[in-house]
Structure formats: structure tokens, C-alpha cells
Design a protein around this motif. Sequence first.
Motif, PDB file in Angstrom:
ATOM      1  N   PHE A   1      -5.485  -3.559  -3.652  1.00 13.10           N
ATOM      2  CA  PHE A   1      -6.177  -2.449  -3.010  1.00 13.10           C
ATOM      3  C   PHE A   1      -7.061  -1.724  -4.016  1.00 13.10           C
ATOM      4  CE2 PHE A   1      -3.656  -3.214   0.569  1.00 13.10           C
ATOM      5  CZ  PHE A   1      -4.020  -2.355   1.603  1.00 13.10           C
TER       6      PHE A   1
ATOM      7  N   ASP B   1      -0.003   5.438   0.380  1.00 11.30           N
ATOM      8  CA  ASP B   1      -1.022   6.469   0.538  1.00 11.30           C
ATOM      9  C   ASP B   1      -0.591   7.695  -0.256  1.00 11.30           C
ATOM     10  OD1 ASP B   1      -3.157   7.951   1.289  1.00 11.30           O
ATOM     11  OD2 ASP B   1      -2.500   8.323   3.337  1.00 11.30           O
TER      12      ASP B   1
ATOM     13  N   GLN C   1      -7.248   4.497  -5.907  1.00  9.31           N
ATOM     14  CA  GLN C   1      -7.418   5.762  -5.197  1.00  9.31           C
ATOM     15  C   GLN C   1      -7.343   6.874  -6.236  1.00  9.31           C
ATOM     16  OE1 GLN C   1      -4.686   6.446  -1.973  1.00  9.31           O
ATOM     17  NE2 GLN C   1      -5.390   8.521  -1.601  1.00  9.31           N
TER      18      GLN C   1
ATOM     19  N   PHE D   1       0.841  -1.193   0.000  1.00  9.05           N
ATOM     20  CA  PHE D   1       0.000   0.000   0.000  1.00  9.05           C
ATOM     21  C   PHE D   1       0.872   1.237   0.000  1.00  9.05           C
ATOM     22  CE2 PHE D   1      -2.243   3.406   2.352  1.00  9.05           C
ATOM     23  CZ  PHE D   1      -3.352   3.541   1.533  1.00  9.05           C
TER      24      PHE D   1
ATOM     25  N   ASP E   1       4.303  -1.626   3.572  1.00  9.15           N
ATOM     26  CA  ASP E   1       3.576  -0.360   3.581  1.00  9.15           C
ATOM     27  C   ASP E   1       4.471   0.751   3.064  1.00  9.15           C
ATOM     28  OD1 ASP E   1       1.073   0.670   4.126  1.00  9.15           O
ATOM     29  OD2 ASP E   1       1.645   1.454   6.072  1.00  9.15           O
TER      30      ASP E   1
ATOM     31  N   THR F   1      -5.634   1.984   9.717  1.00  3.96           N
ATOM     32  CA  THR F   1      -6.692   2.088   8.711  1.00  3.96           C
ATOM     33  C   THR F   1      -6.039   2.278   7.345  1.00  3.96           C
ATOM     34  OG1 THR F   1      -8.256   3.072  10.268  1.00  3.96           O
ATOM     35  CG2 THR F   1      -8.709   3.370   7.929  1.00  3.96           C
ATOM     36  N   ARG F   2      -6.458   1.478   6.390  1.00  3.50           N
ATOM     37  CA  ARG F   2      -5.982   1.608   5.016  1.00  3.50           C
ATOM     38  C   ARG F   2      -7.177   1.507   4.084  1.00  3.50           C
ATOM     39  NH1 ARG F   2      -2.469   3.193   7.480  1.00  3.50           N
ATOM     40  NH2 ARG F   2      -0.241   2.677   7.478  1.00  3.50           N
TER      41      ARG F   2
END
Length: 423
Positions: free
Chosen positions: A73, A44, A76, A42, A237, A183-184
Motif C-alpha cells: 500500500f 487505517d 500514509q 491494510f 484488514d 475504499t482503501r
Amino acid sequence: YQRRVHGECSGVFCPMQLGTLLAVLVLAAGTCAAGDRYFWAFIDSPMGFGDKIRFYYNVLQLSDNLHRAAVLFPFQITVTDYSLLANIDLEGKGYPAITEKLQHERRHQQLPAQAHFIPFDAWFNISELTRISGVPAITLEAWHAQQGGTVDLLAVGDRSIGCIPAWDAECQARMVHTDLNITRANLPLHVAKLVCDATNSKNTNRETLDLPPDFALTWIERLKELSSEQPATLATDGICLAYRIPDSLTGPLETRITPAFVFSDLVEARVSTFLKSHRIKRYLAVHWRRSDVLIDFSEYYLPHTPTVILRRLKQYVSPSEFDAIVLLTDNFVLQELRAFKALAHSELGLRVVRYGADDNLIIPRGTTSRDQAEFVITDILLGSRADRFFYTSGGSFFSLFINNQRHARGLARGEPLPMPPFH
């Protein structure tokens, strides 16, 4: 069938026994059987579509190397509202003046932006992805339901590569942590064990964040070591956008991953409905990248005005072969969109349509940013299904992905519209 999941199958090929055959059938349905081992990554970051697709490529390649099922995932997608700049006048100004004006307006208006998470299988068929690529895959949402949101081992790199600011405090305090809640992608997750690792930070340029040449190999080997501890779910991450897996490790997998991104039935139906509603059977699609480059790189991309684009198209196409031009663009300037429509009619005798837009080719005010996020994949499929496809230079990965999809469908690749000379 190439298995990449179960711990008991250490080689590349697992025997096709009854249990394995059943597991293959389960994977073909888009889920993974109980006892499977998973890998997810992941970052962000408000990545564009191209960067996100490359990130999926990396996750699939890493999963393949680790003999694990890939947890994918959601997309986004960040949508910026440029509607406040729709009436800006671009006529009679040099490149620097236009850039300065647009940047000033963007700062002054404080254009709102909103991020949306779109499940992977809303856009692509995960069963086909598994079948074609040979890499078992599952959505984050399905993994969360099966595993209760528990990450058995989460590995993060050293902060010097600038990818894990969320873990700065923990990793500076000590190298190993247990029992953390995070939280992801708007989902609550439980991390049983967090391991901070510095093997990927040696010789990193802290100013440019350039990764050392051996970074990928070193980090993959480290993940393999951690994977050997047999955690049900191994995760990392904050992989850098710059992260690339060396060609020497991917082999034929790269050629399998690209055509494995098959559009979902929902997206296919949406495009078919759009074309039918506009009575379009044969069309040419034009990808006109505009909004971000118009503001930040106008010196290089402003030459692609409506006049230039339509003159180029007139040189390359026979208008009588098509019912319409389908415009794929993020352009927000009403002046330019009206000019494009008018010139298409006068120069080529073709009407122009744009998904989600009004008669002026503008996205109507009041269109939710969530709906606009969906326009991304719809435009890509429209380009992929077009009888001919053209794109402006600077179309980047968006156009490249469309070309890959066209190749997988047996259609001719798109053609770039040459950049006119600067004056």
C-alpha cells in the motif's frame, strides 16, 4: 530463485523452468504475471514513518509465509502544520511549564493536519526490493490495474483487539459476507468474500490491547488455511500496530528485508540536486527529533537544546573535514533554529542547510503539506549518504532506518549524541 507466488509451487524452491524464469524476469521489472496469487494488509492509521516501515516488514514476512506476492500500500503520511507555534518563546521556563504552554497552544490553535498517500515506488525501488528480499512484491496501484480492484477473500480479526472498527457492524451481524464495496487508500475495491475470525482474540487484554503470546502463530496458521482455498487475492484488514511476526518464523528473511529498501532514482536525484545546489561534497548530518517530543515529552527531550547539540558535535568532529551541516529535523521553533545556525558558525565554523527550508532553517509558509511529506524520505536519504551522521536520543526508528541504510551502503553507522544530565 525463491518463489513465493504460484499455487503449483508448494515447496520453498520451484524448479527453474522456462515459465518460472520468465516470471522472475517479470517480477524483476516490478510487476507480477497473470495468475499470480497476492496478499495485502491494510491499517487505517496515521502511522509515522517508522511504524509504516515496520508494517511493510510484517506484510513482506507474512507474504513470504503464505507463498504469495506482497501488495504494498502507499505510505500514509500525516503532516501537522506547526507554523503557528514558530515564534513561541522557550527561554527561562522549566520543563513542566514548557510542556503545558505548548500543549495549550496546540489545543488553542487547533493545528491543521493533512494525510497524504504516496505510492511505495515513488520512494523505493520495488524491483530491487523483490530481487534482494526474494519476496515478489507489487504496488497497490499495479495490483489494482491487474486485478480490477477485486479482493477474493478478506479476513478480519475479532473487534476485541481494537483494530477493525470499520467492520464492527458486519462482524457482529454474521461471520461471512459477500459482495461488498470498500475504499482503501482512495481506491475503490470490491470484496468478493469477507470472513470475520475470532481466533486471534482469545485471552486478549481488552483494556491495554496487549496481544496474547500465541497471537502471531495462530493468526498466521489461520491465514494459511484461508490461503489454501486458492483465492487470487487474500487480504487482512486492520492488523494491529503491535503485531509482530515471531523471530522463529522469519529466519534469514529479516536480514534480507532491511537492505532491500533501496531508494528510488527520483529520491536519489532530488538529494544529489540539493547537495549540488549548495556546493556540498562532504557533510555531516544531524537528526534532531523535536516537534512531537517537544510538545508531549519535553521533560525527556528538552535537554537537546542547540547549545547542547553543538557542544557535543564540537567534541566529536573536525569541522575542517566538512563543507556543511545538513540538519534533519521537524523542529518548528524559529528561536531554536536560529540559535542552531548561529552556534554552528561560531563553534564549528560550518554553515547549516535544511532541505526545503529558508535561510533561517524554517519551512516557508505556503509550502504544501504534500511537499512536506516528501521531505521525510529526502531527509532519510541525506542522512544515509552523509559522511558522518549524528542523532539525538529519541530519534527512534527514523535514525535506526538511516543507520540500516548506511550499513547497506558500506558507511559507518551514526553516533548518538549523549543526553546531558538533568538539573
